[in-house]
Write an enzyme that holds these catalytic residues in place. Structure first.
Site, PDB file in Angstrom:
ATOM      1  NE  ARG A   1      -0.516   3.274   4.243  1.00 17.15           N
ATOM      2  CZ  ARG A   1      -1.683   2.802   4.135  1.00 17.15           C
ATOM      3  NH1 ARG A   1      -2.528   2.620   3.243  1.00 17.15           N
ATOM      4  NH2 ARG A   1      -2.111   1.974   5.282  1.00 17.15           N
TER       5      ARG A   1
ATOM      6  CD  GLU B   1       2.872  -2.917   8.451  1.00 16.06           C
ATOM      7  OE1 GLU B   1       3.874  -2.788   7.637  1.00 16.06           O
ATOM      8  OE2 GLU B   1       2.187  -2.193   8.804  1.00 16.06           O
TER       9      GLU B   1
ATOM     10  NE  ARG C   1       3.001   7.308   5.030  1.00 14.20           N
ATOM     11  CZ  ARG C   1       2.671   6.270   5.521  1.00 14.20           C
ATOM     12  NH1 ARG C   1       3.505   5.254   5.218  1.00 14.20           N
ATOM     13  NH2 ARG C   1       1.623   5.873   6.385  1.00 14.20           N
TER      14      ARG C   1
ATOM     15  CG  ASP D   1      -0.361  -0.252   2.486  1.00 11.76           C
ATOM     16  OD1 ASP D   1       0.989  -0.120   2.437  1.00 11.76           O
ATOM     17  OD2 ASP D   1      -0.889  -0.816   3.639  1.00 11.76           O
TER      18      ASP D   1
ATOM     19  CG  ASP E   1      -3.452  -1.963   6.943  1.00 14.64           C
ATOM     20  OD1 ASP E   1      -2.312  -1.537   6.732  1.00 14.64           O
ATOM     21  OD2 ASP E   1      -3.918  -2.410   8.177  1.00 14.64           O
ATOM     22  CB  THR E   2      -1.265  -4.308   2.239  1.00 15.51           C
ATOM     23  OG1 THR E   2      -0.246  -3.595   2.280  1.00 15.51           O
ATOM     24  CG2 THR E   2      -2.289  -3.815   1.079  1.00 15.51           C
TER      25      THR E   2
END
Length: 254
Positions: free
Chosen positions: A75, A83, A125, A61, A80-81
């Site tokens: 971002r 980690e 970001r 992501d 949300d992917t």
């Protein structure tokens, strides 16, 4: 005297007309808008987009792009992917799959960035929806079961269609939804060991078997002599040798 008055009237009238003309907006660039990031172009669908070239994929992501000869970190909004490179978290199931999917789709490509309300997050970001060839990559990650919907108001423009895609991925039990109780409201369940994942598509066949040692910066292949000697706390998983080398790891000689 009359001639003087006529000349004076002409001068005053001309000045008034010039002043008024400065108040009339120009139509030469009516499809472009200024932005702190760069020039926004309005596409036929009415979306205001900023062109960028993807130079690096940090995670599923998060990407690096070039905008106006300046590298920026982006971002992806509303997702949300798992980690893969968090400083205090282990590699999470389907994290490398998401990263590889984003790399294959976007690396080296020219994309369009669409902002929501906020321009940047607290880390500086850029926050954006990423478009490539008329398709949004944020949506694709959810559709493949490689990301969950993560809402941070006020940036929620596409939350409803995203939730619909997520529900379908849940019903189908693909990707992150194939692991019981893995996806939580605020992230993903911590795993004690790396789970091998494969969502069953030809372009997502990454099963994380290359084992890197964070201390020695050496990576080991499954058939290597010291593959099983790396302590769990020091393991970093990679999909390919190239990925490991990019992160500064060198191949074990044994």
């Amino acid at each position: 005297m009359n001639v003087f008055k006529k000349v004076l009237c002409v001068i005053i009238l001309g000045s008034l007309l010039l002043g008024l003309s400065g108040c009339i907006p120009s139509n030469n660039n009516n499809n472009q808008n200024s932005s702190l990031l760069g020039k926004e172009i309005t596409n036929p669908e009415g979306l205001k987009l900023i062109s960028a070239n993807v130079t690096n994929v940090v995670d599923g992501d998060t990407i690096d792009v070039m905008i106006n000869n300046k590298e920026e970190r982006v971002r992806l909004l509303l997702i949300d992917t798992p980690e893969t490179k968090h400083p205090s978290k282990p590699v999470q199931p389907y994290g490398p799959d998401a990263s590889e999917f984003t790399k294959k789709a976007l690396l080296g490509k020219q994309v369009e960035l669409e902002k929501d309300i906020s321009e940047r997050d607290r880390y500086g970001r850029i926050l954006a929806y990423v478009w490539l060839d008329g398709k949004m990559h944020n949506e694709a990650l959810i559709e493949k079961g490689l990301a969950r919907v993560a809402t941070f108001p006020p940036d929620i423009k596409y939350v409803d269609p995203f939730l619909d895609l997520q529900q379908q991925a849940q019903i189908n039990g693909i990707g992150i939804w194939s692991l019981e109780n893995y996806v939580k409201e605020n992230g993903f369940t911590e795993q004690n060991s790396q789970v091998e994942t494969n969502i069953g598509t030809s372009d997502l066949s990454c099963i994380n078997k290359i084992k890197g040692n964070k201390n020695s910066k050496i990576f080991h292949l499954p058939d290597g002599a010291h593959y099983n000697d790396v302590a769990d706390k020091n393991i970093v998983w990679f999909c390919t040798e190239e990925e490991a080398q990019t992160e500064g790891y060198r191949k074990s000689k044994n």
